[in-house]
Scaffold this motif. Structure first.
Motif, PDB file in Angstrom:
ATOM      1  N   GLU C 159       0.825  -1.204   0.000  1.00 30.07           N
ATOM      2  CA  GLU C 159       0.000   0.000   0.000  1.00 30.07           C
ATOM      3  C   GLU C 159       0.866   1.264   0.000  1.00 30.07           C
ATOM      4  OE1 GLU C 159      -4.065   1.062   2.385  1.00 30.07           O
ATOM      5  OE2 GLU C 159      -3.481  -0.891   1.563  1.00 30.07           O
ATOM      6  N   ALA C 160       1.975   1.196   0.693  1.00 32.96           N
ATOM      7  CA  ALA C 160       2.862   2.366   0.778  1.00 32.96           C
ATOM      8  C   ALA C 160       3.582   2.636  -0.534  1.00 32.96           C
ATOM      9  CB  ALA C 160       3.872   2.165   1.901  1.00 32.96           C
ATOM     10  N   GLY C 161       3.582   1.672  -1.447  1.00 29.41           N
ATOM     11  CA  GLY C 161       4.187   1.955  -2.751  1.00 29.41           C
ATOM     12  C   GLY C 161       5.217   0.953  -3.244  1.00 29.41           C
ATOM     13  N   SER C 162       5.384  -0.166  -2.542  1.00 22.52           N
ATOM     14  CA  SER C 162       6.359  -1.161  -3.005  1.00 22.52           C
ATOM     15  C   SER C 162       5.866  -1.842  -4.279  1.00 22.52           C
ATOM     16  CB  SER C 162       6.583  -2.244  -1.936  1.00 22.52           C
ATOM     17  OG  SER C 162       7.281  -1.696  -0.852  1.00 22.52           O
ATOM     18  N   TRP C 163       6.798  -2.031  -5.204  1.00 18.93           N
ATOM     19  CA  TRP C 163       6.487  -2.756  -6.438  1.00 18.93           C
ATOM     20  C   TRP C 163       6.484  -4.257  -6.173  1.00 18.93           C
ATOM     21  CZ3 TRP C 163      10.792  -5.024  -9.596  1.00 18.93           C
ATOM     22  CH2 TRP C 163      10.331  -5.646 -10.770  1.00 18.93           C
ATOM     23  N   LYS C 164       7.505  -4.710  -5.454  1.00 19.97           N
ATOM     24  CA  LYS C 164       7.615  -6.119  -5.074  1.00 19.97           C
ATOM     25  C   LYS C 164       8.056  -6.194  -3.612  1.00 19.97           C
ATOM     26  CE  LYS C 164       7.276  -7.994  -9.310  1.00 19.97           C
ATOM     27  NZ  LYS C 164       6.079  -8.736  -9.713  1.00 19.97           N
ATOM     28  N   LEU C 165       7.726  -7.310  -3.000  1.00 16.25           N
ATOM     29  CA  LEU C 165       8.162  -7.595  -1.633  1.00 16.25           C
ATOM     30  C   LEU C 165       9.222  -8.683  -1.679  1.00 16.25           C
ATOM     31  CD1 LEU C 165       4.556  -7.946  -0.251  1.00 16.25           C
ATOM     32  CD2 LEU C 165       6.088  -6.000   0.180  1.00 16.25           C
ATOM     33  N   ILE C 166      10.236  -8.510  -0.878  1.00 14.04           N
ATOM     34  CA  ILE C 166      11.245  -9.558  -0.787  1.00 14.04           C
ATOM     35  C   ILE C 166      11.113 -10.256   0.558  1.00 14.04           C
ATOM     36  CG2 ILE C 166      13.716 -10.013  -0.659  1.00 14.04           C
ATOM     37  CD1 ILE C 166      14.204  -8.057  -2.721  1.00 14.04           C
ATOM     38  N   VAL C 189       4.852 -19.861   4.654  1.00 10.67           N
ATOM     39  CA  VAL C 189       4.737 -19.535   3.233  1.00 10.67           C
ATOM     40  C   VAL C 189       3.307 -19.766   2.746  1.00 10.67           C
ATOM     41  CG1 VAL C 189       5.468 -20.214   0.908  1.00 10.67           C
ATOM     42  CG2 VAL C 189       7.171 -19.954   2.741  1.00 10.67           C
ATOM     43  N   ASP C 190       2.744 -20.907   3.134  1.00 11.57           N
ATOM     44  CA  ASP C 190       1.366 -21.208   2.728  1.00 11.57           C
ATOM     45  C   ASP C 190       0.410 -20.106   3.193  1.00 11.57           C
ATOM     46  OD1 ASP C 190       2.013 -23.550   1.467  1.00 11.57           O
ATOM     47  OD2 ASP C 190       1.558 -24.838   3.175  1.00 11.57           O
ATOM     48  N   GLU C 191       0.589 -19.691   4.424  1.00 12.04           N
ATOM     49  CA  GLU C 191      -0.345 -18.701   4.976  1.00 12.04           C
ATOM     50  C   GLU C 191      -0.165 -17.334   4.307  1.00 12.04           C
ATOM     51  OE1 GLU C 191      -0.985 -19.612   8.990  1.00 12.04           O
ATOM     52  OE2 GLU C 191      -2.097 -17.763   9.424  1.00 12.04           O
ATOM     53  N   ILE C 192       1.065 -16.955   4.070  1.00 10.79           N
ATOM     54  CA  ILE C 192       1.306 -15.691   3.352  1.00 10.79           C
ATOM     55  C   ILE C 192       0.578 -15.706   2.009  1.00 10.79           C
ATOM     56  CG2 ILE C 192       3.061 -14.359   2.115  1.00 10.79           C
ATOM     57  CD1 ILE C 192       5.035 -15.043   4.366  1.00 10.79           C
ATOM     58  N   LEU C 193       0.655 -16.846   1.336  1.00 11.00           N
ATOM     59  CA  LEU C 193       0.092 -16.928  -0.019  1.00 11.00           C
ATOM     60  C   LEU C 193      -1.439 -16.894  -0.046  1.00 11.00           C
ATOM     61  CD1 LEU C 193       2.596 -19.396  -1.684  1.00 11.00           C
ATOM     62  CD2 LEU C 193       2.227 -16.988  -2.257  1.00 11.00           C
ATOM     63  N   THR C 194      -2.062 -17.080   1.126  1.00 16.12           N
ATOM     64  CA  THR C 194      -3.532 -16.956   1.149  1.00 16.12           C
ATOM     65  C   THR C 194      -3.961 -15.492   1.052  1.00 16.12           C
ATOM     66  OG1 THR C 194      -3.636 -16.787   3.566  1.00 16.12           O
ATOM     67  CG2 THR C 194      -3.798 -19.008   2.625  1.00 16.12           C
ATOM     68  N   LYS C 195      -3.038 -14.590   1.384  1.00 14.94           N
ATOM     69  CA  LYS C 195      -3.431 -13.170   1.453  1.00 14.94           C
ATOM     70  C   LYS C 195      -2.652 -12.264   0.489  1.00 14.94           C
ATOM     71  CE  LYS C 195      -6.226 -13.764   5.028  1.00 14.94           C
ATOM     72  NZ  LYS C 195      -7.671 -13.629   4.949  1.00 14.94           N
ATOM     73  N   ILE C 196      -1.451 -12.638   0.171  1.00 10.65           N
ATOM     74  CA  ILE C 196      -0.606 -11.770  -0.672  1.00 10.65           C
ATOM     75  C   ILE C 196      -0.434 -12.453  -2.032  1.00 10.65           C
ATOM     76  CG2 ILE C 196       1.624 -10.595  -0.845  1.00 10.65           C
ATOM     77  CD1 ILE C 196       0.153  -9.663   1.602  1.00 10.65           C
ATOM     78  N   PRO C 197      -0.672 -11.748  -3.135  1.00 13.01           N
ATOM     79  CA  PRO C 197      -0.533 -12.388  -4.451  1.00 13.01           C
ATOM     80  C   PRO C 197       0.892 -12.891  -4.677  1.00 13.01           C
ATOM     81  CG  PRO C 197      -1.557 -10.202  -4.639  1.00 13.01           C
ATOM     82  CD  PRO C 197      -1.082 -10.338  -3.232  1.00 13.01           C
ATOM     83  N   ALA C 198       1.012 -14.114  -5.173  1.00 15.38           N
ATOM     84  CA  ALA C 198       2.324 -14.728  -5.364  1.00 15.38           C
ATOM     85  C   ALA C 198       3.213 -13.864  -6.258  1.00 15.38           C
ATOM     86  CB  ALA C 198       2.179 -16.123  -5.974  1.00 15.38           C
ATOM     87  N   ASP C 199       2.613 -13.181  -7.238  1.00  9.45           N
ATOM     88  CA  ASP C 199       3.459 -12.422  -8.172  1.00  9.45           C
ATOM     89  C   ASP C 199       3.984 -11.130  -7.567  1.00  9.45           C
ATOM     90  OD1 ASP C 199       1.270 -10.789  -8.210  1.00  9.45           O
ATOM     91  OD2 ASP C 199       0.794 -11.105 -10.320  1.00  9.45           O
ATOM     92  N   LYS C 200       3.640 -10.865  -6.321  1.00  5.00           N
ATOM     93  CA  LYS C 200       4.165  -9.682  -5.636  1.00  5.00           C
ATOM     94  C   LYS C 200       5.412 -10.001  -4.813  1.00  5.00           C
ATOM     95  CE  LYS C 200       1.973  -6.028  -6.715  1.00  5.00           C
ATOM     96  NZ  LYS C 200       2.806  -5.161  -7.598  1.00  5.00           N
ATOM     97  N   ILE C 201       5.715 -11.281  -4.674  1.00  6.36           N
ATOM     98  CA  ILE C 201       6.785 -11.673  -3.748  1.00  6.36           C
ATOM     99  C   ILE C 201       7.988 -12.261  -4.479  1.00  6.36           C
ATOM    100  CG2 ILE C 201       7.353 -13.021  -1.687  1.00  6.36           C
ATOM    101  CD1 ILE C 201       4.374 -13.225  -1.085  1.00  6.36           C
TER     102      ILE C 201
END
Lengths: 253, 253, 253
Positions: C159-166, C189-201
């Protein structure tokens, strides 16, 4: 440096007597040696041609010349000295140093067993021909010396003519001053430092955790050895506290 | 050699039938391949382009040419053979060997399961086109064969037309003839050697301790494989006993 | 590709938004950077100059230019951002990005502790100047966040403006999303992927087993980071299932 960061520790400049980085060349090609020098030459003080690699490396003359042209002193690993001594070829070894016009020699007894007086005699003889670095500690994982023994050996070798002492770790970093796991034998190091000046010792520290440990104990300008050619830049960042492992340490200063 | 050391073991000379060093190229650039050849070409007998790396490496034609010009036979890793076989493209694979004018092919079943008779048929067919090296042992850490099984497989593959047998370890050195920890399965190796001639086997031995172990068991001229390009010079010193790990072994000879 | 293999997974093409390979340069020389580009440039999407290495690497201008000429975006490791922030030099950092005409910046808090709102402010400010990649997870082995915390942090940074998350792992691959042993914290990892789109990470995955794990979970076009320059070709074979570790996975598709 490429830009300005405030509050970094001050680094010794060349020719360095402290904060030495001794690098191990395990068989670089000529172009690889040039690549290494381009990026890490300014941070490197000594280049060791590891153990007997100089025997089998093609273009040895040219490689030594490349290092000399870059102002980097080169020397043969201590195991090569031992190879010659074990075969009764010490005089050949002295001639070999002359042949390649080397100005440094390492005396060690990591693979052979010789009375310490004899080792000191070698140091003494060689110190008339070249600058001597002598190594203390066995490569044998089962030979563990008590701290007082390390101190006695080190003192005698300095007296015999060594310029610097190397505390053994092997390329693998798991003997001598390290436990089998690679962890530093902290009590040993502390006790050595009560008697032997820190600036006389080059600690072999091939692993990042070992490098960081010594930097935190002794400071940015600790002398470290057996650094891989590709690890000189990373080591320099550890010394300056611009890598995570030593980040806090230098911030608190 | 750059100078004289007395009492070193004698090394086989090229073209070597024993004492082979098989090197793994995991994706060197052209200049890196040249660097490697400059320093280690004379000690290298076979260059394997690891698993499917040849599919994605740019300038494959030129790289193969660089190796050929240096007199170094190149071949594709066995996994590539399996990739083609698993897709019913064996004939394409034979054409591929022709396209790149390769003179060696590896036949393996480390990643696929095929009846051994079928594997031997592949060996037999390919041996009419090229020199075949066949690999025994699974890449699957859970598939452990009894020694008699290794011997049966190896004998059949030699009979089918293999020039040399490769004892599997993977690049990581922890399967096949090694335990998960990387330690050699000594009893297995001893038993294999009672039935299969040592000069028929190239032992994959990516780690220094594994190389030293085989050198001490079989001698300076044991054939070893999956050697990293940067480890050929260090391996040559192990073969000669001028590195700590094999220092004593060759002194005692 | 050099030849045809049927049934391989399709790979995203440049400029890639998924299937990104982010490579870590720990101090290559100019010629080494060229070698890397020759063989791996086409498979590389981002080049990170690791932590503070850009401060001490000679010829920084030229190296950045070499990467730019090859169409490879370069950026400074997050630890350098933290080095500046910890010294109150954030404005200097922004000027530094301008000086080298960098188009990407990494914002992280792996070595310093700052309130998350403040971190998001940095992301927001920098996102007006450059493309921002922000890193979640501590380099401190003792700081383990619960999955919901990872998700909260990641959402706020996007939301703050990151293009990708590492997702942090360090170069050593043993913190953040990994256990001390290097094993993936799968439930996290499984839980993160329920909420954050995979293509953002972009998952930092320096070890082969970690790369294979993510490829099997998310597919050939998972975005992976902290890849060693010499591991880009091997990684590409893992993505395509032409190396043993992912061989079966893509055959079954």
């Amino acid at each position: 440096m490429n830009y300005t960061i405030s509050g970094l520790p001050e680094r010794a400049v060349k020719p360095r007597d402290t904060g030495i980085t001794m690098v191990m060349d395990k068989g670089l090609s000529l172009r690889e040696a040039e690549n290494f020098i381009e990026v890490a030459g300014v941070y490197t003080d000594l280049v060791k041609l590891g153990w007997g690699t100089s025997y089998v490396t093609p273009n040895l003359d040219k490689k030594i010349q490349i290092y000399k042209d870059a102002g980097l002193p080169v020397y043969f690993g201590g195991t090569l000295f031992e190879v010659f001594v074990a075969r009764g070829q010490f005089d050949d070894y002295c001639r070999l140093l002359d042949k390649y016009k080397l100005e440094i020699a390492e005396v060690s007894d990591g693979s052979i067993t010789i009375p310490h007086e004899e080792k000191c005699n070698y140091i003494n003889k060689l110190s008339k021909q070249v600058t001597v670095i002598s190594e203390v500690g066995s490569k044998d994982i089962t030979k563990i010396f008590a701290p007082y023994k390390w101190i006695t050996l080190m003192s005698a070798e300095l007296e015999a003519g060594s310029w610097k002492l190397i505390a053994e770790s092997r390329e693998s970093g798991n003997v001598g001053i390290y436990r089998d796991s690679g962890e530093v034998r902290q009590g040993l190091v502390d006790e050595i430092l009560t008697k032997i000046p820190a600036d006389k010792i080059i600690w072999e520290a091939p692993h990042k955790s070992q490098q960081a440990w010594f930097i935190k104990l002794i400071g940015a300008n600790v002398s470290l050895g057996n650094i891989a050619t590709t690890d000189v830049i990373p080591l320099e960042t550890l010394r300056l506290g611009i890598r995570s492992d030593t980040f806090d340490h230098f911030l608190e200063v």
